[in-house]
Motif scaffolding. Structure first.
Motif, PDB file in Angstrom:
ATOM      1  N   PHE A 162       0.824  -1.215   0.000  1.00 29.20           N
ATOM      2  CA  PHE A 162       0.000   0.000   0.000  1.00 29.20           C
ATOM      3  C   PHE A 162       0.859   1.266   0.000  1.00 29.20           C
ATOM      4  O   PHE A 162       0.439   2.306  -0.540  1.00 29.20           O
ATOM      5  CB  PHE A 162      -0.958  -0.011   1.196  1.00 29.20           C
ATOM      6  CG  PHE A 162      -2.061  -1.025   1.064  1.00 29.20           C
ATOM      7  CD1 PHE A 162      -3.217  -0.714   0.381  1.00 29.20           C
ATOM      8  CD2 PHE A 162      -1.930  -2.291   1.614  1.00 29.20           C
ATOM      9  CE1 PHE A 162      -4.231  -1.645   0.240  1.00 29.20           C
ATOM     10  CE2 PHE A 162      -2.938  -3.235   1.481  1.00 29.20           C
ATOM     11  CZ  PHE A 162      -4.098  -2.911   0.786  1.00 29.20           C
ATOM     12  N   ASP A 166       0.488   4.247  -2.760  1.00 30.99           N
ATOM     13  CA  ASP A 166       0.334   5.671  -2.451  1.00 30.99           C
ATOM     14  C   ASP A 166       1.379   6.501  -3.183  1.00 30.99           C
ATOM     15  O   ASP A 166       1.083   7.585  -3.701  1.00 30.99           O
ATOM     16  CB  ASP A 166       0.440   5.903  -0.944  1.00 30.99           C
ATOM     17  CG  ASP A 166      -0.769   5.376  -0.172  1.00 30.99           C
ATOM     18  OD1 ASP A 166      -1.829   5.184  -0.802  1.00 30.99           O
ATOM     19  OD2 ASP A 166      -0.645   5.158   1.050  1.00 30.99           O
ATOM     20  N   THR A 169       0.466   6.836  -6.829  1.00 31.70           N
ATOM     21  CA  THR A 169      -0.616   7.808  -6.999  1.00 31.70           C
ATOM     22  C   THR A 169      -0.083   9.233  -6.900  1.00 31.70           C
ATOM     23  O   THR A 169      -0.437  10.100  -7.705  1.00 31.70           O
ATOM     24  CB  THR A 169      -1.716   7.582  -5.942  1.00 31.70           C
ATOM     25  OG1 THR A 169      -2.212   6.242  -6.041  1.00 31.70           O
ATOM     26  CG2 THR A 169      -2.870   8.549  -6.142  1.00 31.70           C
ATOM     27  N   GLY A 225      -6.091  -2.110  -6.728  1.00 31.39           N
ATOM     28  CA  GLY A 225      -6.202  -0.702  -6.362  1.00 31.39           C
ATOM     29  C   GLY A 225      -6.417   0.270  -7.500  1.00 31.39           C
ATOM     30  O   GLY A 225      -6.207   1.477  -7.343  1.00 31.39           O
ATOM     31  N   LYS A 226      -6.853  -0.222  -8.663  1.00 18.88           N
ATOM     32  CA  LYS A 226      -7.043   0.659  -9.829  1.00 18.88           C
ATOM     33  C   LYS A 226      -8.111   1.719  -9.548  1.00 18.88           C
ATOM     34  O   LYS A 226      -7.906   2.919  -9.787  1.00 18.88           O
ATOM     35  CB  LYS A 226      -7.433  -0.170 -11.060  1.00 18.88           C
ATOM     36  CG  LYS A 226      -6.391  -1.208 -11.466  1.00 18.88           C
ATOM     37  CD  LYS A 226      -6.760  -1.928 -12.739  1.00 18.88           C
ATOM     38  CE  LYS A 226      -7.975  -2.827 -12.601  1.00 18.88           C
ATOM     39  NZ  LYS A 226      -7.755  -3.974 -11.711  1.00 18.88           N
ATOM     40  N   SER A 227      -9.260   1.283  -9.038  1.00 17.72           N
ATOM     41  CA  SER A 227     -10.358   2.219  -8.768  1.00 17.72           C
ATOM     42  C   SER A 227      -9.991   3.214  -7.670  1.00 17.72           C
ATOM     43  O   SER A 227     -10.287   4.408  -7.777  1.00 17.72           O
ATOM     44  CB  SER A 227     -11.625   1.450  -8.373  1.00 17.72           C
ATOM     45  OG  SER A 227     -12.669   2.329  -8.015  1.00 17.72           O
ATOM     46  N   THR A 228      -9.324   2.736  -6.622  1.00 19.02           N
ATOM     47  CA  THR A 228      -8.911   3.621  -5.527  1.00 19.02           C
ATOM     48  C   THR A 228      -7.976   4.709  -6.038  1.00 19.02           C
ATOM     49  O   THR A 228      -8.095   5.889  -5.667  1.00 19.02           O
ATOM     50  CB  THR A 228      -8.219   2.805  -4.418  1.00 19.02           C
ATOM     51  OG1 THR A 228      -9.148   1.835  -3.909  1.00 19.02           O
ATOM     52  CG2 THR A 228      -7.760   3.708  -3.287  1.00 19.02           C
ATOM     53  N   MET A 229      -7.063   4.330  -6.913  1.00 18.83           N
ATOM     54  CA  MET A 229      -6.137   5.303  -7.495  1.00 18.83           C
ATOM     55  C   MET A 229      -6.912   6.361  -8.291  1.00 18.83           C
ATOM     56  O   MET A 229      -6.657   7.571  -8.170  1.00 18.83           O
ATOM     57  CB  MET A 229      -5.149   4.580  -8.419  1.00 18.83           C
ATOM     58  CG  MET A 229      -4.189   5.524  -9.141  1.00 18.83           C
ATOM     59  SD  MET A 229      -3.210   4.641 -10.383  1.00 18.83           S
ATOM     60  CE  MET A 229      -2.259   3.544  -9.328  1.00 18.83           C
ATOM     61  N   LYS A 231     -10.043   7.269  -7.922  1.00 21.05           N
ATOM     62  CA  LYS A 231     -10.815   8.124  -7.011  1.00 21.05           C
ATOM     63  C   LYS A 231      -9.943   9.213  -6.403  1.00 21.05           C
ATOM     64  O   LYS A 231     -10.368  10.372  -6.263  1.00 21.05           O
ATOM     65  CB  LYS A 231     -11.455   7.269  -5.909  1.00 21.05           C
ATOM     66  CG  LYS A 231     -12.612   6.403  -6.383  1.00 21.05           C
ATOM     67  CD  LYS A 231     -13.157   5.518  -5.278  1.00 21.05           C
ATOM     68  CE  LYS A 231     -14.320   4.654  -5.777  1.00 21.05           C
ATOM     69  NZ  LYS A 231     -14.838   3.737  -4.732  1.00 21.05           N
ATOM     70  N   LYS A 232      -8.709   8.874  -6.040  1.00 16.62           N
ATOM     71  CA  LYS A 232      -7.795   9.861  -5.458  1.00 16.62           C
ATOM     72  C   LYS A 232      -7.402  10.913  -6.491  1.00 16.62           C
ATOM     73  O   LYS A 232      -7.310  12.109  -6.178  1.00 16.62           O
ATOM     74  CB  LYS A 232      -6.557   9.164  -4.895  1.00 16.62           C
ATOM     75  CG  LYS A 232      -6.823   8.348  -3.638  1.00 16.62           C
ATOM     76  CD  LYS A 232      -5.560   7.675  -3.123  1.00 16.62           C
ATOM     77  CE  LYS A 232      -5.834   6.895  -1.846  1.00 16.62           C
ATOM     78  NZ  LYS A 232      -4.601   6.219  -1.333  1.00 16.62           N
ATOM     79  N   HIS A 254     -19.917   1.468  -7.894  1.00 12.33           N
ATOM     80  CA  HIS A 254     -19.185   2.089  -6.801  1.00 12.33           C
ATOM     81  C   HIS A 254     -17.685   2.179  -7.111  1.00 12.33           C
ATOM     82  O   HIS A 254     -16.940   2.843  -6.388  1.00 12.33           O
ATOM     83  CB  HIS A 254     -19.405   1.317  -5.501  1.00 12.33           C
ATOM     84  CG  HIS A 254     -20.810   1.422  -4.992  1.00 12.33           C
ATOM     85  ND1 HIS A 254     -21.262   0.722  -3.893  1.00 12.33           N
ATOM     86  CD2 HIS A 254     -21.880   2.141  -5.419  1.00 12.33           C
ATOM     87  CE1 HIS A 254     -22.546   1.006  -3.675  1.00 12.33           C
ATOM     88  NE2 HIS A 254     -22.928   1.856  -4.596  1.00 12.33           N
ATOM     89  N   SER A 255     -17.267   1.513  -8.166  1.00  8.94           N
ATOM     90  CA  SER A 255     -15.874   1.564  -8.613  1.00  8.94           C
ATOM     91  C   SER A 255     -15.764   2.453  -9.848  1.00  8.94           C
ATOM     92  O   SER A 255     -16.744   2.677 -10.558  1.00  8.94           O
ATOM     93  CB  SER A 255     -15.365   0.163  -8.949  1.00  8.94           C
ATOM     94  OG  SER A 255     -15.295  -0.647  -7.789  1.00  8.94           O
TER      95      SER A 255
END
Length: 363
Positions: A162, A166, A169, A225-229, A231-232, A254-255
């Motif tokens: 993780f 980060d 990103t 973590g594609k979607s999380t990236m 979103k950020k 939601h993704s």
């Protein structure tokens, strides 16, 4: 010179049921024509005809495609005139959120011969019930597929670094935005780049990114973590006043699947199945998360589990698509009953009326 048409979906058949982004897609418009009337009333044809006229006039358009019928559209938008024409029947009930928007309801059901329809009432009721049932089975099966996908993702989540995620990103934020902050509120658009349809997965990535200079293709396994990236990145852009087109996942809304920063000439998207693409022109670049933030060897260590999850997921998706195809067949039969009772001269008069109102806006 003719204008260009951007293609996307505003609603989707997802693991969370029918998911609508129609209100978000209509934000910023000042005039909306909302078409009412059941199947077979010619709503899609009316909107396509209006679109054909105005794109030939040189206006850029947006076509909102129907996720339940590959050959139909649910809306047409002319951004320069801040006007849209949309299908306002279930399941996409239109409720614009912006005060001051002028809404005009157009009831194409007035073109029906009610006496002819009354003779087929029992058959129509039966078909409507079977269509609803087919969609319910499809959504339930998509939900089962999502549960399998979640278990599949856990394999890679447990192998993720993780801290490296980060840092990657942050690197992208610096690469895309640098020290840029614009003195304006960001314009945020929420859409679907693709959808599960009766003919399988359909997407419009090539169309949406054709005039974007720099495209970043994210490659990675489920749960990397594609979607999380994304979103950020979207949140950072919004905080800096940079406009963002946010494209949600047609399977799990939601993704996120893609962001486009048109002011910057940048698009970044999840380039894995079912919307898998590869660099094809200058300005294209791959971002591979496997071996970058996912530990190399994970595929081999968990090969047996991954194979089971992948097979079960594929089977469930195929089953859900079959239910969508079943619903489409039943709707086609339902439409044929309504078409037999339609006076399309009335529909043409409504099209001419809408065209006339749009012409007033164009002057």
């Amino acid at each position: 010179m003719a204008g260009k048409i951007k293609h996307y979906f505003a609603g989707g058949n997802t693991a969370r049921g029918f998911f609508s982004l129609y209100d978000e897609c209509l934000e910023g418009l000042e005039r909306i024509f909302i078409l009412k009337g059941g199947p077979g009333t010619g709503k899609s044809t009316l909107m396509k005809n209006i679109g054909s006229k105005w794109v030939e006039e040189g206006y850029d358009l947006e076509f909102l495609h129907c996720s339940s019928d590959n050959n139909s559209i649910d809306g047409v938008i002319i951004p320069a005139l801040k006007v849209g024409v949309v299908d306002g029947t279930s399941p996409h009930v239109i409720e614009p959120k912006v005060p001051g928007v002028v809404e005009e309801y157009v009831n194409l059901g007035e073109a029906w011969d009610s006496e002819k329809l009354a003779l087929k009432k029992e058959r129509i009721t039966d078909l409507n019930s079977r269509v609803l049932s087919a969609f319910q089975f499809a959504y339930a099966t998509f939900a089962q597929a999502l549960e399998i996908h979640d278990e599949w993702e856990k394999i890679y989540i447990n192998s993720m670094d993780f801290e490296k995620a980060d840092k990657l990103t942050e690197k992208l934020i610096h690469s895309f935005f640098g020290n840029m902050t614009l003195n304006k509120p960001a314009e945020i658009k929420h859409r679907f780049l693709g959808a599960a349809t009766p003919e399988g997965a359909v997407d419009f990535v090539p169309n949406l990114t054709e005039d974007v200079a720099h495209r970043y293709f994210i490659k990675g396994r489920p749960g990397s973590g594609k979607s999380t990236m994304l979103k950020k990145l979207a949140a950072e852009a919004e905080s800096r006043g940079i406009d963002v087109e946010i494209y949600h996942c047609g399977f799990d809304p939601h993704s996120l699947d893609m962001l486009i920063f048109r002011e910057l000439g940048v698009a970044i998207f999840d380039s894995t199945a079912p919307h898998e693409y590869f660099p094809s022109r200058e300005g294209d670049e791959i971002i591979d998360l496997y071996g970058t933030i996912i530990e190399i060897g994970t595929d081999e260590i968990f090969a047996d589990k991954i194979e089971v999850y992948a097979k079960k997921y594929k089977e469930k998706m195929k089953e859900a698509i079959a239910y969508l195809a079943q619903a489409k067949g039943l709707r086609d039969e339902l439409e044929s009953l309504y078409i037999e009772a339609m006076d399309f001269a009335v529909v043409d008069s409504y099209k001419d009326m809408i065209d006339g109102e749009i012409e007033k806006l164009a002057k």
